[in-house]
Design a protein around this motif. Structure first.
Motif, PDB file in Angstrom:
ATOM      1  N   LEU A   1       0.827  -1.211   0.000  1.00  0.00           N
ATOM      2  CA  LEU A   1       0.000   0.000   0.000  1.00  0.00           C
ATOM      3  C   LEU A   1       0.861   1.261   0.000  1.00  0.00           C
ATOM      4  N   SER A   2       1.998   1.228   0.697  1.00  0.00           N
ATOM      5  CA  SER A   2       2.884   2.403   0.711  1.00  0.00           C
ATOM      6  C   SER A   2       3.394   2.714  -0.689  1.00  0.00           C
ATOM      7  N   GLY A   3       3.647   1.673  -1.476  1.00  0.00           N
ATOM      8  CA  GLY A   3       4.079   1.886  -2.858  1.00  0.00           C
ATOM      9  C   GLY A   3       2.989   2.518  -3.697  1.00  0.00           C
ATOM     10  N   VAL A   4       1.764   2.034  -3.527  1.00  0.00           N
ATOM     11  CA  VAL A   4       0.632   2.584  -4.290  1.00  0.00           C
ATOM     12  C   VAL A   4       0.391   4.044  -3.918  1.00  0.00           C
TER      13      VAL A   4
ATOM     14  N   GLU B   1       9.814   3.588  -5.131  1.00  0.00           N
ATOM     15  CA  GLU B   1      10.261   4.653  -4.226  1.00  0.00           C
ATOM     16  C   GLU B   1       9.323   4.793  -3.031  1.00  0.00           C
ATOM     17  N   GLY B   2       8.023   4.604  -3.259  1.00  0.00           N
ATOM     18  CA  GLY B   2       7.088   4.648  -2.151  1.00  0.00           C
ATOM     19  C   GLY B   2       7.400   3.586  -1.114  1.00  0.00           C
ATOM     20  N   ILE B   3       7.760   2.401  -1.598  1.00  0.00           N
ATOM     21  CA  ILE B   3       8.124   1.314  -0.684  1.00  0.00           C
ATOM     22  C   ILE B   3       9.426   1.630   0.040  1.00  0.00           C
TER      23      ILE B   3
ATOM     24  N   ILE C   1       9.236   0.773   3.981  1.00  0.00           N
ATOM     25  CA  ILE C   1      10.332   0.069   4.658  1.00  0.00           C
ATOM     26  C   ILE C   1      10.877   0.847   5.850  1.00  0.00           C
ATOM     27  N   PRO C   2      11.108   2.161   5.755  1.00  0.00           N
ATOM     28  CA  PRO C   2      11.563   2.888   6.952  1.00  0.00           C
ATOM     29  C   PRO C   2      10.584   2.797   8.117  1.00  0.00           C
ATOM     30  N   MET C   3       9.278   2.756   7.839  1.00  0.00           N
ATOM     31  CA  MET C   3       8.280   2.650   8.902  1.00  0.00           C
ATOM     32  C   MET C   3       8.356   1.322   9.638  1.00  0.00           C
ATOM     33  N   THR C   4       8.836   0.299   8.959  1.00  0.00           N
ATOM     34  CA  THR C   4       8.742  -1.060   9.501  1.00  0.00           C
ATOM     35  C   THR C   4      10.104  -1.711   9.736  1.00  0.00           C
ATOM     36  N   SER C   5      11.168  -0.915   9.748  1.00  0.00           N
ATOM     37  CA  SER C   5      12.514  -1.481   9.837  1.00  0.00           C
ATOM     38  C   SER C   5      13.057  -1.553  11.264  1.00  0.00           C
TER      39      SER C   5
END
Length: 427
Positions: free
Chosen positions: A147-150, A161-163, A168-172
Motif C-alpha cells: 500500500l505504501s508503494g501505491v 520509491e514509495g516502498i 520500509i523505513p516505517m517497519t525497519s
C-alpha cells in the motif's frame, strides 16, 4: 510543622498529595531554569520521574483525553510538545538526552521488561504463539508495504520509491536499528549523501511510531467496549487456560537478584552482538532468555526474581521512560516541517492496513484480535524497543512485550534485508 493529612488532598501524584507534588515540581523547574539541575542519573531521574508522573496523571484524569489517549500517550506527546515549544533549556535537554540515550536509562528499563515479561510466560505458550505470530506479522507487513508503494505514486514517486522511502523505513525497527543503516545502504548503492537520505526517510519512521501509539490507545479502549475481542493481554485464544503465576511479596534481596539477571542477559546479548553484529543486542538478549526459559535450566526462584524486578520497573519508571522518549526521540519540529497532509494520511493508512491485516489473520491463527493487532501489527511500525514500550503502554497491554520484541526485531531485520535488495533496482 504538622503533617499534612492525606484526607484533605485525595488527589495524589507519584504517591504524593497534590500540594506536595507541586512543590517538588516547582523545585525541579527552579533548578532547571537556574542551571543547577544535577547531571547524570540524579538530574535525569528526578526530572523525568516528576514530569512523567504529572503528565501521566493528566492523561489518566482529563475526561476526553483519558478515554481516547491515556497517560502513556500524553507522557510521550506532552514531553515532545514541551520540548518543541522550547520550554526545556538546552542544558537540561542535554542532561536528559544523555541520561536516556547515552547513559543507558532505556537499556536499564527495557532489559528489566524483557527478562521480567519473558520469564512470566508459560514456556509452551511462548513457543506456540511465536510460531504463528511471525507469519501473521509478515503477511500484515506485505499488505502495508504494498500500500505504501501505491500511495507513494500519488505523491509523485514511483511504486518502488514509495516502498523504499515510506513503507520500509516505517517497519525497519526504529532509527538506530532501522532508518540509519537503511540510509547507509541506500547511500552506498545510489551514491547520494546518507544524511540527505536519512532526512527523507526519518519522518516515516517517527510518524509511524506516533500513529501506532495512538492506535494502541484506541485498541485498548475498544477492548473495554468489546470484551469478546480481547484477551486483556493474553495473545493466544485456544481455549487452554494458563494458570497465572502466584503473586509474590518481593523483598529487597529478590529485586536485587532480578536486577542482576536483567543486566546479565543484556551483557550476554552485547557479547553476542560483538561477534555477530548483524543481529542486534536486544535480539540476542531475547534469544538467550527464550532459550533459558524454554530449557528450564534456571530455577523457578530466579525466574520469579526476574519477573518481580520487571514488575517493579514497570511500576516505577514507565512514565519516566515514556517522557524521556517524547523529549529526546520525537522531534515535532522536524516532523511538522517535512510532512504534508497527504504524507500524514499515507502513514496513517499504512499503519491501519498493517493493523487490520494483523487483526484478521491473527484471528485465523488462533489469537485474540486486539492482541494480534497490537503485537503483530502496531509493533511492526514503531521505533524498536522504546516504541514497543510506548505502544503497549498506551494499549495497557505490557504483557505482550515478549511477543512485541520478537516481532519487532525479526521483522525489522527482514525489512532491512528487503530494502537492501530493492534499492538495487533504482540504480
Amino acid at each position: 510543622m504538622g503533617k499534612i493529612p492525606d484526607k484533605k488532598f485525595p488527589v495524589k501524584i507519584a504517591g504524593f498529595p497534590l500540594p506536595l507534588y507541586l512543590g517538588i515540581l516547582a523545585l525541579v523547574i527552579v533548578c532547571m531554569y537556574t542551571g543547577c539541575l544535577p547531571g547524570g542519573i540524579v538530574g535525569g531521574m528526578i526530572f523525568l520521574m516528576v514530569l512523567g508522573e504529572g503528565l501521566n496523571a493528566i492523561g489518566n484524569s482529563v475526561p476526553v483525553v483519558k478515554t481516547y489517549l491515556g497517560g502513556s500517550v500524553i507522557c510521550i506527546l506532552g514531553a515532545a510538545v514541551i520540548q518543541a515549544a522550547g520550554l526545556i533549556p538546552e542544558q537540561t535537554h542535554a542532561i536528559i538526552d544523555n541520561f536516556v540515550n547515552q547513559e543507558g536509562f532505556l537499556v536499564f528499563y527495557i532489559s528489566a521488561l524483557i527478562t521480567g515479561s519473558l520469564f512470566n510466560i508459560d514456556r509452551d505458550l511462548l513457543i506456540r504463539a511465536t510460531v504463528k505470530l511471525l507469519p501473521t506479522a509478515v503477511i500484515a507487513l506485505a499488505v502495508g508495504v504494498t500500500l505504501s508503494g501505491v500511495l507513494g505514486m500519488f505523491m509523485g514517486n514511483s511504486f518502488l520509491e514509495g516502498i523504499l522511502y515510506i513503507g520500509i523505513p516505517m517497519t525497519s525497527g526504529g532509527m538506530t536499528a532501522g532508518s540509519v543503516p537503511l540510509s547507509e545502504m541506500y547511500s552506498s548503492v545510489l551514491g547520494a549523501d546518507a544524511g540527505a537520505i536519512l532526512t527523507r526517510i526519518a519522518p516515516a519512521t517517527v510518524l509511524g511510531n506516533c500513529v501506532a501509539i495512538v492506535f494502541g490507545a484506541l485498541a485498548g479502549n475498544l477492548g473495554e467496549k468489546k470484551p469478546h475481542l480481547t484477551g486483556n493481554g493474553r495473545l493466544v485464544n485456544d481455549g487452554n487456560e494458563i494458570a497465572p503465576r502466584p503473586l509474590m511479596k518481593p523483598t529487597f534481596a529478590l529485586l536485587c537478584t532480578g536486577l542482576i539477571i536483567s543486566l546479565a542477559f543484556y551483557e550476554l546479548g552485547a557479547l553476542c552482538h560483538r561477534y555477530i553484529s548483524v543481529i542486534p543486542t536486544y535480539a540476542w538478549m531475547i534469544i538467550a532468555v527464550v532459550l533459558v526459559k524454554g530449557t528450564g535450566i534456571m530455577s523457578e526462584g530466579l525466574e520469579d526474581a526476574a519477573r518481580e524486578w520487571g514488575h517493579f520497573a514497570i511500576h516505577s519508571w514507565t512514565a519516566a521512560a515514556l517522557t524521556g522518549i517524547g523529549a529526546t526521540l520525537i522531534d515535532l519540529k522536524t516532523i511538522l516541517s517535512t510532512i504534508t497532509p497527504f504524507y500524514l494520511l499515507t502513514v496513517v493508512l499504512v499503519v491501519a492496513a498493517i493493523t487490520l491485516t494483523a487483526t484478521f489473520v491473527g484471528k485465523k491463527m488462533g489469537f485474540y484480535p486486539i492482541e494480534s493487532a497490537i503485537a503483530a501489527g502496531m509493533c511492526t511500525t514503531n521505533m524498536g524497543g522504546s516504541g514497543n514500550v510506548a505502544v503497549l503502554s498506551s494499549a495497557k497491554r505490557m504483557e505482550l512485550l515478549p511477543f512485541a520484541q520478537i516481532v519487532t526485531r525479526s521483522c525489522g531485520a527482514l525489512m532491512l534485508t528487503l530494502g537492501g535488495v530493492l534499492v538495487q533496482l533504482l540504480k
